[in-house]
Design a protein around this motif. Sequence first.
Motif, short mmCIF file in Angstrom:
data_model
loop_
_atom_site.label_atom_id
_atom_site.label_comp_id
_atom_site.label_asym_id
_atom_site.label_seq_id
_atom_site.Cartn_x
_atom_site.Cartn_y
_atom_site.Cartn_z
N LEU A 1 0.33 82.12 30.13
CA LEU A 1 1.33 81.26 30.75
C LEU A 1 1.56 81.64 32.21
N LYS A 2 1.84 80.61 32.99
CA LYS A 2 2.06 80.75 34.43
C LYS A 2 3.46 80.25 34.76
N PRO A 3 4.03 80.73 35.86
CA PRO A 3 5.36 80.23 36.25
C PRO A 3 5.40 78.71 36.37
N GLU A 4 4.30 78.10 36.77
CA GLU A 4 4.29 76.65 36.91
C GLU A 4 4.28 75.92 35.56
N ASP A 5 4.16 76.66 34.47
CA ASP A 5 4.29 76.05 33.15
C ASP A 5 5.76 75.90 32.73
N THR A 6 6.65 76.47 33.53
CA THR A 6 8.07 76.35 33.23
C THR A 6 8.49 74.89 33.21
N ALA A 7 9.09 74.46 32.11
CA ALA A 7 9.48 73.06 31.94
C ALA A 7 10.18 72.89 30.60
N MET A 8 10.75 71.72 30.43
CA MET A 8 11.21 71.29 29.10
C MET A 8 10.02 70.61 28.44
N TYR A 9 9.70 71.05 27.24
CA TYR A 9 8.56 70.51 26.51
C TYR A 9 9.05 69.58 25.40
N TYR A 10 8.42 68.42 25.33
CA TYR A 10 8.80 67.41 24.36
C TYR A 10 7.64 67.04 23.46
N CYS A 11 7.96 66.79 22.22
CA CYS A 11 7.01 66.26 21.25
C CYS A 11 7.20 64.75 21.20
N ALA A 12 6.10 64.01 21.08
CA ALA A 12 6.17 62.56 21.02
C ALA A 12 5.21 62.03 19.96
N ALA A 13 5.54 60.87 19.43
CA ALA A 13 4.70 60.25 18.41
C ALA A 13 4.76 58.73 18.54
N GLN B 1 12.71 55.72 10.29
CA GLN B 1 12.85 56.18 11.66
C GLN B 1 12.25 57.56 11.80
N VAL B 2 11.29 57.69 12.68
CA VAL B 2 10.65 58.98 12.90
C VAL B 2 11.60 59.90 13.65
N MET B 3 11.72 61.11 13.16
CA MET B 3 12.51 62.14 13.85
C MET B 3 11.61 63.32 14.16
N LEU B 4 11.74 63.83 15.36
CA LEU B 4 10.93 64.95 15.82
C LEU B 4 11.85 66.05 16.32
N VAL B 5 11.62 67.26 15.86
CA VAL B 5 12.45 68.39 16.26
C VAL B 5 11.55 69.52 16.75
N GLU B 6 11.70 69.86 18.02
CA GLU B 6 10.90 70.92 18.61
C GLU B 6 11.58 72.28 18.46
N SER B 7 10.77 73.30 18.45
CA SER B 7 11.28 74.67 18.44
C SER B 7 10.20 75.59 19.02
N GLY B 8 10.58 76.81 19.30
CA GLY B 8 9.61 77.80 19.75
C GLY B 8 9.64 78.11 21.22
N GLY C 1 8.12 66.90 12.18
CA GLY C 1 8.30 65.47 12.12
C GLY C 1 8.70 65.00 10.74
N SER C 2 9.49 63.93 10.69
CA SER C 2 9.89 63.33 9.42
C SER C 2 10.15 61.85 9.61
N GLY C 3 10.26 61.14 8.50
CA GLY C 3 10.58 59.72 8.57
C GLY C 3 9.40 58.82 8.88
N TRP D 1 10.51 60.40 20.30
CA TRP D 1 10.60 61.62 21.09
C TRP D 1 11.56 62.60 20.46
N GLY D 2 11.25 63.88 20.62
CA GLY D 2 12.19 64.91 20.25
C GLY D 2 13.14 65.21 21.40
N GLN D 3 14.03 66.18 21.16
CA GLN D 3 15.03 66.54 22.16
C GLN D 3 14.51 67.55 23.17
N GLY D 4 13.41 68.19 22.86
CA GLY D 4 12.81 69.11 23.81
C GLY D 4 13.15 70.57 23.53
N THR D 5 12.28 71.43 24.01
CA THR D 5 12.51 72.87 23.94
C THR D 5 12.10 73.48 25.28
#
Length: 122
Positions: free
Chosen positions: A85-97, A1-8, A24-26, A112-116
Amino acid sequence: QVMLVESGGGSVQAGGSLRLSCEGSGYSYPSYCMAWFRRTPGKEREEVASVAADGTISYADSVKGRFTISQDNTKNNLYLQMISLKPEDTAMYYCAAEVAGQSCDLHLYGYWGQGTQVTVSS
């Protein structure tokens, strides 16, 4: 099972920079495609940047020239360098595979990761 963990993620002023990481792992298949998405409340999820299994990179028009997607040598981990970076870049960012194949060609990701959270203030 692939696991993805975002940070930063974090809070920065407009014009600032952040570097997102996705650990990423798994992985159990030899090749995967990966991508960064973002989501803002009330808006559709947007694919920001992607790396195909063959290494082809693509960006959304909204981030071209400002964001850079990359992988480490193992291709297990994914990064997103964001500058100007611009104010319109404000969002939750997710990694996907996804395992290389038709789903990747269609930019359909099953892992999918949980987001940062990224917040850019003006």
